[in-house]
Scaffold this motif. Structure first.
Motif, PDB file in Angstrom:
ATOM      1  N   LEU A  14       0.859  -1.190   0.000  1.00 36.51           N
ATOM      2  CA  LEU A  14       0.000   0.000   0.000  1.00 36.51           C
ATOM      3  C   LEU A  14       0.889   1.231   0.000  1.00 36.51           C
ATOM      4  O   LEU A  14       1.750   1.385   0.865  1.00 36.51           O
ATOM      5  CB  LEU A  14      -0.910  -0.016   1.224  1.00 36.51           C
ATOM      6  CG  LEU A  14      -1.921   1.118   1.335  1.00 36.51           C
ATOM      7  CD1 LEU A  14      -2.921   1.055   0.186  1.00 36.51           C
ATOM      8  CD2 LEU A  14      -2.645   1.030   2.666  1.00 36.51           C
ATOM      9  N   ARG A  15       0.680   2.110  -0.964  1.00 35.95           N
ATOM     10  CA  ARG A  15       1.472   3.327  -1.089  1.00 35.95           C
ATOM     11  C   ARG A  15       0.624   4.544  -0.738  1.00 35.95           C
ATOM     12  O   ARG A  15      -0.422   4.768  -1.350  1.00 35.95           O
ATOM     13  CB  ARG A  15       2.011   3.453  -2.511  1.00 35.95           C
ATOM     14  CG  ARG A  15       3.047   2.397  -2.837  1.00 35.95           C
ATOM     15  CD  ARG A  15       3.525   2.470  -4.270  1.00 35.95           C
ATOM     16  NE  ARG A  15       2.509   2.183  -5.257  1.00 35.95           N
ATOM     17  CZ  ARG A  15       2.093   0.966  -5.587  1.00 35.95           C
ATOM     18  NH1 ARG A  15       2.592  -0.084  -4.998  1.00 35.95           N
ATOM     19  NH2 ARG A  15       1.179   0.790  -6.498  1.00 35.95           N
ATOM     20  N   GLU A  16       1.076   5.286   0.262  1.00 32.62           N
ATOM     21  CA  GLU A  16       0.441   6.535   0.686  1.00 32.62           C
ATOM     22  C   GLU A  16      -1.051   6.377   0.972  1.00 32.62           C
ATOM     23  O   GLU A  16      -1.832   7.312   0.770  1.00 32.62           O
ATOM     24  CB  GLU A  16       0.694   7.624  -0.355  1.00 32.62           C
ATOM     25  CG  GLU A  16       2.168   7.927  -0.544  1.00 32.62           C
ATOM     26  CD  GLU A  16       2.437   8.975  -1.595  1.00 32.62           C
ATOM     27  OE1 GLU A  16       1.493   9.633  -2.063  1.00 32.62           O
ATOM     28  OE2 GLU A  16       3.609   9.123  -1.948  1.00 32.62           O
ATOM     29  N   CYS A  17      -1.453   5.204   1.427  1.00 35.68           N
ATOM     30  CA  CYS A  17      -2.852   4.895   1.766  1.00 35.68           C
ATOM     31  C   CYS A  17      -3.814   5.141   0.616  1.00 35.68           C
ATOM     32  O   CYS A  17      -5.010   5.329   0.828  1.00 35.68           O
ATOM     33  CB  CYS A  17      -3.298   5.691   2.999  1.00 35.68           C
ATOM     34  SG  CYS A  17      -2.399   5.282   4.479  1.00 35.68           S
ATOM     35  N   GLN A  18      -3.313   5.121  -0.621  1.00 36.91           N
ATOM     36  CA  GLN A  18      -4.180   5.418  -1.755  1.00 36.91           C
ATOM     37  C   GLN A  18      -4.063   4.449  -2.922  1.00 36.91           C
ATOM     38  O   GLN A  18      -5.003   4.326  -3.691  1.00 36.91           O
ATOM     39  CB  GLN A  18      -3.923   6.831  -2.256  1.00 36.91           C
ATOM     40  CG  GLN A  18      -4.327   7.872  -1.237  1.00 36.91           C
ATOM     41  CD  GLN A  18      -4.156   9.279  -1.754  1.00 36.91           C
ATOM     42  OE1 GLN A  18      -3.532   9.503  -2.780  1.00 36.91           O
ATOM     43  NE2 GLN A  18      -4.723  10.232  -1.041  1.00 36.91           N
ATOM     44  N   LEU A  66      -5.591  -1.804  -6.498  1.00 37.19           N
ATOM     45  CA  LEU A  66      -6.705  -0.993  -6.021  1.00 37.19           C
ATOM     46  C   LEU A  66      -6.259   0.450  -5.843  1.00 37.19           C
ATOM     47  O   LEU A  66      -5.078   0.745  -5.732  1.00 37.19           O
ATOM     48  CB  LEU A  66      -7.263  -1.549  -4.705  1.00 37.19           C
ATOM     49  CG  LEU A  66      -6.341  -1.576  -3.501  1.00 37.19           C
ATOM     50  CD1 LEU A  66      -6.562  -0.343  -2.641  1.00 37.19           C
ATOM     51  CD2 LEU A  66      -6.614  -2.815  -2.683  1.00 37.19           C
ATOM     52  N   SER A  67      -7.260   1.337  -5.831  1.00 39.67           N
ATOM     53  CA  SER A  67      -7.005   2.753  -5.577  1.00 39.67           C
ATOM     54  C   SER A  67      -8.141   3.297  -4.729  1.00 39.67           C
ATOM     55  O   SER A  67      -9.203   2.699  -4.627  1.00 39.67           O
ATOM     56  CB  SER A  67      -6.893   3.522  -6.892  1.00 39.67           C
ATOM     57  OG  SER A  67      -8.105   3.456  -7.613  1.00 39.67           O
ATOM     58  N   GLY A  68      -7.910   4.443  -4.121  1.00 38.85           N
ATOM     59  CA  GLY A  68      -8.872   5.075  -3.231  1.00 38.85           C
ATOM     60  C   GLY A  68      -8.192   5.386  -1.912  1.00 38.85           C
ATOM     61  O   GLY A  68      -6.988   5.196  -1.753  1.00 38.85           O
TER      62      GLY A  68
END
Length: 94
Positions: A14-18, A66-68
């Motif tokens: 997970l990168r930068e929680c996004q 995933l993104s968001g």
């Protein structure tokens, strides 16, 4: 992207929680913009957040991107989609 022979290996990045990538995914149980539930080789994985989207999905290789905005990540042992569906039907048929 993971190779098919690495399907039994589970990784979560997970990168930068996004933005994230997950390998070792066996099944997508459910998803919407606030929650993604997956069966992985390490158990049930639930991701909660806002504006969640699955960008890439390959159950052949067990890879998802995933993104968001991710607020929480939780692993739950012991459950799987087929067991939950069976329990749901049992409750409905009572």
């Amino acid at each position: 992207m993971p190779e098919p022979q690495n399907r039994n290996r589970h990784e979560l990045c997970l990168r930068e929680c996004q933005k994230g990538e997950i390998s070792g995914v066996k099944e997508v149980v459910s998803f919407d913009t606030e929650s993604i539930r997956l069966d992985t080789v390490c158990g049930r994985l639930q991701i909660r957040g806002h504006e969640l989207h699955i960008g890439e999905l390959s159950l052949e290789t067990g890879h998802i991107s995933l993104s968001g905005t991710v607020d929480s990540i939780q692993y739950m042992k012991g459950g799987n989609a087929k067991t939950e569906q069976r329990k749901l039907w049992q409750r409905l048929l009572r």
